[in-house]
Scaffold this active site. Structure first.
Site, PDB file in Angstrom:
ATOM      1  N   GLU A   1      19.770  18.182  63.531  1.00  0.00           N
ATOM      2  CA  GLU A   1      19.487  16.640  64.392  1.00  0.00           C
ATOM      3  C   GLU A   1      19.776  15.750  64.700  1.00  0.00           C
ATOM      4  OE1 GLU A   1      21.988  14.737  60.043  1.00  0.00           O
ATOM      5  OE2 GLU A   1      20.713  15.904  58.620  1.00  0.00           O
TER       6      GLU A   1
ATOM      7  N   GLU B   1      15.961  21.988  52.754  1.00  0.00           N
ATOM      8  CA  GLU B   1      17.009  21.162  51.846  1.00  0.00           C
ATOM      9  C   GLU B   1      15.995  20.507  50.952  1.00  0.00           C
ATOM     10  OE1 GLU B   1      19.178  18.466  54.519  1.00  0.00           O
ATOM     11  OE2 GLU B   1      20.221  20.497  56.253  1.00  0.00           O
TER      12      GLU B   1
ATOM     13  N   ASP C   1      14.065  18.169  48.398  1.00  0.00           N
ATOM     14  CA  ASP C   1      14.006  17.548  47.225  1.00  0.00           C
ATOM     15  C   ASP C   1      12.655  16.690  47.305  1.00  0.00           C
ATOM     16  OD1 ASP C   1      15.353  15.756  48.631  1.00  0.00           O
ATOM     17  OD2 ASP C   1      17.892  15.988  48.168  1.00  0.00           O
TER      18      ASP C   1
HETATM   19  O1  G3I Z   1      35.112  16.083  48.829  1.00  0.00           O
HETATM   20  C1  G3I Z   1      35.325  14.601  49.289  1.00  0.00           C
HETATM   21  C2  G3I Z   1      36.377  14.677  47.717  1.00  0.00           C
HETATM   22  O2  G3I Z   1      37.389  14.628  47.952  1.00  0.00           O
HETATM   23  C3  G3I Z   1      36.095  12.723  48.079  1.00  0.00           C
HETATM   24  O3  G3I Z   1      37.027  12.520  46.832  1.00  0.00           O
HETATM   25  C4  G3I Z   1      34.903  12.080  47.709  1.00  0.00           C
HETATM   26  C5  G3I Z   1      34.484  10.861  48.175  1.00  0.00           C
HETATM   27  O4  G3I Z   1      34.352   9.991  48.858  1.00  0.00           O
HETATM   28  O5  G3I Z   1      34.298  12.575  48.830  1.00  0.00           O
HETATM   29  C6  G3I Z   1      33.983  13.622  48.825  1.00  0.00           C
HETATM   30  O6  G3I Z   1      33.354  14.744  50.021  1.00  0.00           O
HETATM   31  C7  G3I Z   1      31.477  14.454  50.103  1.00  0.00           C
HETATM   32  C8  G3I Z   1      30.945  15.442  50.004  1.00  0.00           C
HETATM   33  O7  G3I Z   1      29.916  15.459  50.414  1.00  0.00           O
HETATM   34  C9  G3I Z   1      31.234  16.398  48.890  1.00  0.00           C
HETATM   35  O8  G3I Z   1      30.657  15.721  47.971  1.00  0.00           O
HETATM   36  C10 G3I Z   1      31.767  13.710  51.047  1.00  0.00           C
HETATM   37  O9  G3I Z   1      32.403  12.745  50.818  1.00  0.00           O
HETATM   38  C11 G3I Z   1      29.916  13.174  51.455  1.00  0.00           C
HETATM   39  O10 G3I Z   1      29.915  11.845  52.792  1.00  0.00           O
HETATM   40  C12 G3I Z   1      29.056  14.320  51.667  1.00  0.00           C
HETATM   41  O11 G3I Z   1      28.012  14.165  51.338  1.00  0.00           O
HETATM   42  C13 G3I Z   1      27.403  15.340  51.937  1.00  0.00           C
HETATM   43  C14 G3I Z   1      26.513  14.622  53.126  1.00  0.00           C
HETATM   44  O12 G3I Z   1      25.182  15.419  53.711  1.00  0.00           O
HETATM   45  C15 G3I Z   1      27.400  14.483  54.626  1.00  0.00           C
HETATM   46  O13 G3I Z   1      26.412  13.896  55.522  1.00  0.00           O
HETATM   47  C16 G3I Z   1      26.448  16.119  50.872  1.00  0.00           C
HETATM   48  O14 G3I Z   1      27.295  16.219  49.743  1.00  0.00           O
HETATM   49  C17 G3I Z   1      25.028  16.612  51.463  1.00  0.00           C
HETATM   50  O15 G3I Z   1      24.061  16.684  50.004  1.00  0.00           O
HETATM   51  C18 G3I Z   1      24.763  15.732  52.876  1.00  0.00           C
HETATM   52  O16 G3I Z   1      23.675  16.873  53.593  1.00  0.00           O
HETATM   53  C19 G3I Z   1      22.741  17.418  54.618  1.00  0.00           C
HETATM   54  C20 G3I Z   1      22.601  17.748  55.011  1.00  0.00           C
HETATM   55  O17 G3I Z   1      23.948  18.585  55.326  1.00  0.00           O
HETATM   56  C21 G3I Z   1      22.026  17.710  56.548  1.00  0.00           C
HETATM   57  N1  G3I Z   1      20.856  17.278  56.103  1.00  0.00           N
HETATM   58  C22 G3I Z   1      21.085  15.815  55.096  1.00  0.00           C
HETATM   59  C23 G3I Z   1      20.848  16.098  54.157  1.00  0.00           C
HETATM   60  C24 G3I Z   1      21.888  14.673  53.280  1.00  0.00           C
HETATM   61  O18 G3I Z   1      21.970  14.040  53.344  1.00  0.00           O
END
Ligand code: G3I
Length: 459
Positions: free
Chosen positions: A169, A277, A279
């Site tokens: 990105e 990715e 969906d």
């Molecule tokens: O693990 C913590 C947890 O301990 C905490 O309580 C909770 C509260 O906010 O957060 C948890 O972490 C989160 C993590 O996902 C695991 O669930 C983060 O806040 C959250 O920001 C994170 O989001 C991820 C996101 O990327 C971050 O940018 C998504 O799971 C993940 O699916 C998403 O994936 C991205 C690709 O890497 C790049 N392309 C876009 C795609 C979708 O956004």
């Protein structure tokens, strides 16, 4: 027709196994012993169906879900590639400078490897999920931190990751076609992407190196800018092997009408393309049709090497409200699942599966031994809840790997020489729940990815 086999031949024989040795697979093909070409598909899972089309079908996986049995059973039964959803990002791996934490990502890679699944690495250099210390560095320290991160991470999984998202990105949305502001862009300039790819090639020459982005799924200003970069890299010999198209779709961002053409124009630059990715928000027939369009597009582009959906179940999707995945929150197969399986040439409603329930059979893979130039793999075939009289499965290796020996099974080969179909060699009768094994030696020829298993068909 025994050629100069490595030392394993003797050791295998000395173990008294019923060894069948192959020389060059092509010679075997020429001898007319290939039975499989053109047979109808019996595959009943996403991974096995995709493997029969020469592709992988993967999913994003979260390490903290690997304790949930429905999650793991669905993962094991249906998918043959995984991408850690968050566990290989910079904040997870190097939360403070020089201090690496591989534990959660290793849980996923071990799970995948022990079952013969491939692994996509996601992601080395990205503006998001970047720990604060990186943003505080000056130019010289940032350059060395970036290169150290790439090198340390790639070497940790060297030879085990088929493709890495080296840079993720890096371009802006909208019509400018400009690079996105980030610590890397702002301090190192446009050249950071090239530098990251060159460092990555040196760190693990066996991995395919990808640029990955979203909103690049059809022709538009952003994808045109990525296209120009990839073209420039190819022209100048900057190492790049693949482009990832994230393919996050919903009503505001639908599957573009030129999706296939866009994949093809990138492929024409001499790189693989991967759907990384996927969906699609929605439900029922319209969601199913959109999934079919995407799968058909990948199958129509010979350099589209695989598809990854961004999660196993709607329950844990990053946008769960949009129910964008193939299994609902209770792990039921959705219409979209049947549509994808059918598009891949598979048969919905089959036993398939890795759960071991019902009739039929299941297969699992373990690497049992490794030398400097080759490794031995073992497949366990297990009957379901009914006795079976025979079984068939496939083992697909990654070129330039070659299978040099097999035991406890009767193999035949497709014309590519990469897909081995294995049938029993006196070990076809299995009581309910009973198992047998067969084994093989793979000459790595520099590539150490685990083979991919097709589904198990019982008779
Ligand atoms: O693990 C913590 C947890 O301990 C905490 O309580 C909770 C509260 O906010 O957060 C948890 O972490 C989160 C993590 O996902 C695991 O669930 C983060 O806040 C959250 O920001 C994170 O989001 C991820 C996101 O990327 C971050 O940018 C998504 O799971 C993940 O699916 C998403 O994936 C991205 C690709 O890497 C790049 N392309 C876009 C795609 C979708 O956004």
């Amino acid at each position: 027709m025994i050629n100069n086999l490595p030392r394993s031949r003797g050791s295998v024989r000395s173990h008294g196994r019923n060894l069948l040795v192959f020389g060059v697979v092509g010679a075997f093909v020429a001898a007319g012993l290939v039975a499989l070409a053109g047979t109808a598909s019996a595959a009943t899972t996403l991974g096995a169906s995709a493997a029969e089309r020469g592709r992988y079908f993967g999913t994003a996986v979260a390490a903290n879900r690997l304790n949930e049995s429905d999650y793991v059973n669905t993962l094991n039964a249906e998918f043959n590639s995984v991408t850690p959803e968050n566990e290989m990002k910079w904040d997870a791996l190097e939360p403070s400078q020089g201090s690496f934490n591989f534990g959660n990502a290793d849980r996923i890679t071990s799970h995948a490897q022990s079952r013969g699944m491939r692994i996509r690495g996601h992601t080395l250099v990205w503006h998001s999920q970047l720990p604060g210390w990186v943003s505080g560095l000056g130019t010289t320290q940032l350059r060395s931190a970036m290169n150290n991160h790439i090198t340390t991470v790639m070497r940790h999984w060297q030879g085990r990751i088929h493709s890495w998202d080296v840079v993720n990105e890096a371009f802006q949305d909208g019509g400018s076609g400009a690079r996105r502001s980030s610590p890397f862009q702002d301090r190192l300039g446009n050249g950071f992407i090239e530098e990251a790819f060159r460092t990555a090639r040196a760190a693990d020459p066996t991995a395919k190196l990808c640029y990955n982005d979203y909103n690049t799924d059809g022709a538009n200003a952003k994808s045109n800018a990525v296209f120009a970069m990839v073209q420039d890299f190819r022209n100048r010999g900057v190492p790049i092997d693949c482009v990832g198209f994230q393919s996050h779709f919903n009503a505001q961002s639908p599957v573009p009408s030129d999706y296939r053409q866009n994949l093809q124009r990138f492929a024409n630059l001499g790189v693989d393309v991967q759907i990384t990715e996927l969906d699609i928000e929605g439900s029922g027939t319209s969601q199913a049709n959109n999934y079919r369009t995407v799968v058909d597009a990948c199958l129509a582009v010979s350099r589209c090497t695989g598809i990854t959906v961004w999660g196993v179940t709607d329950k844990y999707s990053w946008r769960s409200g949009g129910t964008p995945l193939l299994f609902d929150g209770n792990y039921n197969k959705k219409a979209a699942y049947n549509s994808v399986l059918t598009a891949l040439g598979g048969t919905p409603g089959g036993g398939g599966g890795g759960g071991g329930g019902g009739g039929g059979c299941t297969v699992s893979y373990t690497e049992t031994q490794r030398w400097g130039d080759r490794f031995n793999g073992q497949v366990t075939v297990r009957a379901g809840s009914s006795a079976i009289n025979g079984w068939t499965t496939t083992v697909t290796v990654t070129p330039p790997q070659q299978v040099s020996a097999t035991w406890n099974g009767s193999p035949s080969w497709d014309t590519s020489g990469n897909v081995m179909t294995m049938r029993p060699n006196g070990n076809g009768n299995l009581a309910a729940g009973a198992s047998t094994t067969f084994g093989f030696t793979v000459m790595a020829n520099g590539t150490w990815s685990a083979p991919t298993l097709g589904s198990c068909t019982a008779s």
